[in-house]
Design a protein around this motif. Structure first.
Motif, PDB file in Angstrom:
ATOM      1  N   LYS A  12      -0.943  -0.752 -10.160  1.00  0.00           N
ATOM      2  CA  LYS A  12      -1.547  -2.032  -9.764  1.00  0.00           C
ATOM      3  C   LYS A  12      -0.486  -3.132  -9.675  1.00  0.00           C
ATOM      4  O   LYS A  12      -0.509  -3.966  -8.776  1.00  0.00           O
ATOM      5  N   GLN A  19       1.405  -2.633  -6.451  1.00  0.00           N
ATOM      6  CA  GLN A  19       0.599  -3.056  -5.306  1.00  0.00           C
ATOM      7  C   GLN A  19       0.551  -4.575  -5.183  1.00  0.00           C
ATOM      8  O   GLN A  19       0.492  -5.117  -4.076  1.00  0.00           O
ATOM      9  N   LYS A  20       0.602  -5.265  -6.317  1.00  0.00           N
ATOM     10  CA  LYS A  20       0.603  -6.737  -6.305  1.00  0.00           C
ATOM     11  C   LYS A  20       2.004  -7.306  -6.101  1.00  0.00           C
ATOM     12  O   LYS A  20       2.173  -8.521  -6.022  1.00  0.00           O
ATOM     13  N   THR A  45       0.846  -1.181   0.000  1.00  0.00           N
ATOM     14  CA  THR A  45       0.000   0.000   0.000  1.00  0.00           C
ATOM     15  C   THR A  45       0.883   1.232   0.000  1.00  0.00           C
ATOM     16  O   THR A  45       2.003   1.207   0.529  1.00  0.00           O
ATOM     17  N   PHE A  46       0.403   2.304  -0.600  1.00  0.00           N
ATOM     18  CA  PHE A  46       1.165   3.543  -0.644  1.00  0.00           C
ATOM     19  C   PHE A  46       0.905   4.433   0.573  1.00  0.00           C
ATOM     20  O   PHE A  46       1.586   5.445   0.751  1.00  0.00           O
ATOM     21  N   LYS A  47      -0.046   4.064   1.397  1.00  0.00           N
ATOM     22  CA  LYS A  47      -0.414   4.888   2.551  1.00  0.00           C
ATOM     23  C   LYS A  47       0.772   5.059   3.492  1.00  0.00           C
ATOM     24  O   LYS A  47       1.425   4.094   3.884  1.00  0.00           O
ATOM     25  N   LYS A  58       3.655   6.055   2.976  1.00  0.00           N
ATOM     26  CA  LYS A  58       4.958   5.747   2.397  1.00  0.00           C
ATOM     27  C   LYS A  58       5.610   7.015   1.833  1.00  0.00           C
ATOM     28  O   LYS A  58       4.930   7.952   1.414  1.00  0.00           O
ATOM     29  N   LEU A  78      -3.016  10.047  -3.338  1.00  0.00           N
ATOM     30  CA  LEU A  78      -2.998   9.037  -2.286  1.00  0.00           C
ATOM     31  C   LEU A  78      -2.323   9.591  -1.034  1.00  0.00           C
ATOM     32  O   LEU A  78      -1.686  10.638  -1.056  1.00  0.00           O
ATOM     33  N   CYS A  80       0.407   9.556   0.631  1.00  0.00           N
ATOM     34  CA  CYS A  80       1.842   9.292   0.703  1.00  0.00           C
ATOM     35  C   CYS A  80       2.609  10.583   0.466  1.00  0.00           C
ATOM     36  O   CYS A  80       2.040  11.599   0.061  1.00  0.00           O
TER      37      CYS A  80
END
Length: 263
Positions: free
Chosen positions: A224, A227-228, A2-4, A6, A28, A30
């Motif tokens: 995406k 994130q994966k 997750t970018f939260k 970061k 986002l 970050c």
């Protein structure tokens, strides 16, 4: 992933894919460090974002790879840490091998390979100390198979795969992740800025790049893939299938590329 919360550091952030990543990530939760050679363009990209207090700029030249430890020191002063480095900066090339000056080959290696490697190595002790870190490397489909008139570019991008695959293996126990992003044709200025045989810029767009993915579409797919936590992601239109043709039918790919309008 997750970018939260970061801290994300993006090279080549002044235009193209880097600018698109900045605009999307700014939405986002970050913090962003934006790098490229042109500080004025970085300021323009920053101004186009919200949450300006969460965005800092750090201009530097990837070709100046001997000074990357100092660049990393400056980066760490901005928010106290870096969680994710997106190695996006680089240049391309369009010229026949027989006509291309070796200085052009050297410049592509200096910027696309050695600059990226030097920056990543300089940041590595920080990641190891934190027992956490993430490298995202914008390679190319040309890092997996080649096409005419891009010999120096293909060579530098192929080299990135060799280095970062080794880094991923060496630092698996340090929780350091690596994703190699392999774009196909994306409608940016990469072709206009590509170096020709004597080192000058091509100065015009080519048809395949013009008809490539829109930057916004590409960026969403790229994020995406991050994130994966994919090891590699191939993002393009029909050209992305070249990865699989090369793997199973290399002679067929050779014939298809020769028949294509890639130039």
């Amino acid at each position: 992933m997750t970018f939260k919360n970061k801290v994300v550091w993006i090279t080549g952030a002044s235009s193209g894919i880097g600018k698109g990543l900045t605009l999307e990530l700014a939405k986002l939760d970050c913090k962003l460090i934006l790098s490229a050679r042109n500080g004025e363009k970085l300021e323009e990209v920053k101004a186009a974002c919200g949450n300006l207090e969460n965005i800092q700029i750090l201009p530097f030249d990837l070709a100046d790879y001997a000074n990357m430890k100092l660049v990393v020191e400056d980066a760490l002063k901005l928010f106290g840490k870096v969680d994710l480095l997106i190695n996006n900066g680089g240049i391309s090339q369009r010229s026949p091998i027989i006509e291309t000056s070796i200085e052009v080959d050297k410049k592509l290696m200096d910027i696309d390979y050695l600059g990226t490697v030097a920056l990543s190595k300089a940041l590595l002790p920080h990641f190891v100390s934190n027992q956490s870190g993430y490298y995202v490397v914008v390679s190319s489909l040309m890092g997996k198979f080649s096409s005419p008139l891009r010999s120096a570019y293909c060579g530098a991008k192929h080299a990135l795969h060799g280095f970062f695959d080794a880094l991923r293996l060496e630092h698996d126990n340090d929780n350091i992740k690596v994703t190699l992003i392999c774009p196909g044709f994306v409608n940016t200025d990469v072709a206009r800025n590509a170096l020709t045989a004597n080192g000058s810029k091509q100065g015009y767009q080519d048809e395949m790049t013009e008809n490539g993915l829109h930057v916004d579409v590409f960026v969403k797919r790229m994020l995406k893939a991050i994130q994966k936590e994919k090891y590699e992601a191939y993002i393009g239109k029909f050209e992305a299938y070249g990865i699989y043709v090369k793997r199973f039918f290399p002679k067929l790919l050779h014939k298809l590329v020769l028949k294509s309008k890639v130039n």
